[in-house]
Motif scaffolding. Structure first.
Motif, PDB file in Angstrom:
ATOM      1  N   VAL A 195       0.825  -1.211   0.000  1.00 30.61           N
ATOM      2  CA  VAL A 195       0.000   0.000   0.000  1.00 30.61           C
ATOM      3  C   VAL A 195       0.860   1.262   0.000  1.00 30.61           C
ATOM      4  O   VAL A 195       0.538   2.238  -0.690  1.00 30.61           O
ATOM      5  N   ASP A 235      -5.667   7.581  -1.463  1.00 28.12           N
ATOM      6  CA  ASP A 235      -6.255   6.442  -0.747  1.00 28.12           C
ATOM      7  C   ASP A 235      -7.387   5.806  -1.561  1.00 28.12           C
ATOM      8  O   ASP A 235      -7.508   4.572  -1.629  1.00 28.12           O
ATOM      9  N   SER A 278      -3.925  13.499  -0.709  1.00 31.82           N
ATOM     10  CA  SER A 278      -3.850  12.347   0.184  1.00 31.82           C
ATOM     11  C   SER A 278      -5.155  11.549   0.140  1.00 31.82           C
ATOM     12  O   SER A 278      -5.127  10.306   0.087  1.00 31.82           O
ATOM     13  N   ARG A 279      -6.280  12.249   0.124  1.00 33.10           N
ATOM     14  CA  ARG A 279      -7.568  11.549   0.101  1.00 33.10           C
ATOM     15  C   ARG A 279      -7.765  10.799  -1.217  1.00 33.10           C
ATOM     16  O   ARG A 279      -8.175   9.634  -1.234  1.00 33.10           O
ATOM     17  N   ARG A 319       0.542   4.052  -2.847  1.00 33.65           N
ATOM     18  CA  ARG A 319       0.078   5.379  -2.429  1.00 33.65           C
ATOM     19  C   ARG A 319       1.068   6.452  -2.864  1.00 33.65           C
ATOM     20  O   ARG A 319       0.665   7.543  -3.294  1.00 33.65           O
ATOM     21  N   SER A 369      -7.380   1.924  -3.198  1.00 29.45           N
ATOM     22  CA  SER A 369      -8.470   0.990  -2.889  1.00 29.45           C
ATOM     23  C   SER A 369      -9.152   0.507  -4.157  1.00 29.45           C
ATOM     24  O   SER A 369      -9.490  -0.672  -4.289  1.00 29.45           O
TER      25      SER A 369
END
Length: 325
Positions: free
Chosen positions: A153, A178, A174-175, A157, A182
């Motif tokens: 991850v 993520d 950052s959001r 990322r 996913s």
């Protein structure tokens, strides 16, 4: 002997103000155009990159350091300039990042090629040298590159945040990183990611902080009838593709078929035929027990009423690409 010059295939009519350049001047003209386009995005690169203020024909201004947006705002007529922009477009579509770098690299290669030709190197030798350089660069990338597992991850990322740098602030980046990680992990099959299973829907005016990841398909359409359910849970969905439609079938070619109704009885016969076809189609849907219908073609008012009475949600004119499941 007189010659009809208007029919002479060798005759070329151009704008009176046009000029013709060739050889060295033509080469210099193209390289200068490419250098100017590459220079427009070069200053946006790096930690000290500068923003550009763009203005369209309506007088609206946009401030950005996104090289792709800068290129899209340009109106370029020079063929070499258009070639560079095509490189950037291909980079964006295939990778989604590195547009500015591709432009700067392409401009530098053209600039150096022009310098070599000025020194007497034959253009074909320059092409062969660049091809050998490309091969060596790809080999080196294979040597230093490494595979990334889907459970790594942190690396995934970092890749996502790097691609988003320059387009969003730290919190939004950052959001989104993520969410992207996913999405990639959930759509992978046996370690292979199928990007065609990931769709990005944009709602203009909403903040990035409201972005969410939905599993399944999200389709922004209004229900056709107020009597249809507004919310369904664990619904069974019927997808009607191709030429199938929830409208009465017209015999022959729809574009060339016409009816001649001369008496009220003839009109009633047509309506009866339509009602029978509608009842047959909708009856089969209702008997199947589905909760929702997605139709690529149309759904007429009579079918909408019938489906609404049966508690079935219906959506029409669905894009074929959204029915690929």
């Amino acid at each position: 002997m007189a010659t009809n010059r208007s029919n002479d295939p060798r005759l070329h009519i151009v704008n009176d103000e046009a000029s013709r350049v060739s050889d060295r001047n033509a080469r210099q003209y193209n390289v200068t155009a490419a250098r100017a386009i590459a220079g427009a995005v070069e200053s946006t690169l790096g930690p000290g990159g500068l923003d550009k203020m763009l203005s369209d024909g309506t007088g609206d201004f946009v401030v950005t350091n996104d090289g792709e947006k800068v290129l899209k705002s340009m109106e370029v007529a020079n063929p070499t300039g258009r070639l560079l922009i095509n490189i950037a477009t291909a980079q964006s579509e295939s990778v989604g990042d590195g547009t500015s770098s591709a432009m700067v690299l392409g401009g530098a290669l053209l600039d150096n090629a022009a310098a070599l030709i000025e020194d007497g190197v034959h253009p074909q030798s320059v092409i062969e040298g660049y091809e050998r350089g490309r091969t060596a660069a790809l080999d080196r990338l294979d040597e230093i590159g490494r595979s990334v597992k889907l459970d790594d991850v942190d690396t995934l990322r970092s890749v996502a945040e790097t691609a988003l740098t320059g387009n969003f602030d730290d919190d939004d980046r950052s959001r989104l990183a993520d969410i992207l990680v996913s999405a990639v992990q959930r759509t992978a099959t046996e370690g292979v990611v199928d990007l065609d299973r990931i769709d990005i829907e944009v709602d203009v005016g909403c903040p990035v902080a409201d972005s969410e990841l939905f599993e399944g398909m999200m389709y922004d359409r209004k229900r056709l009838h107020s009597g249809m359910p507004g919310e369904l849970s664990e619904a069974s969905i019927l997808m009607i593709k191709g030429d199938a439609t929830l409208e009465p079938d017209i015999p022959g070619d729809e574009r060339n078929t016409s009816f001649q109704v001369q008496t009220p009885t003839d009109l009633e016969t047509v309506h009866t035929m339509e009602d029978e076809q509608r009842d047959e189609k909708n009856g089969r849907i209702i008997d199947s027990g589905v909760d929702c219908v997605f139709c690529e073609k149309g759904i007429d008012d009579g079918s909408q009423n019938r489906l609404a009475d049966a508690g079935i949600l219906a959506i029409r004119r669905v894009d074929p690409s959204d029915l690929r499941f």
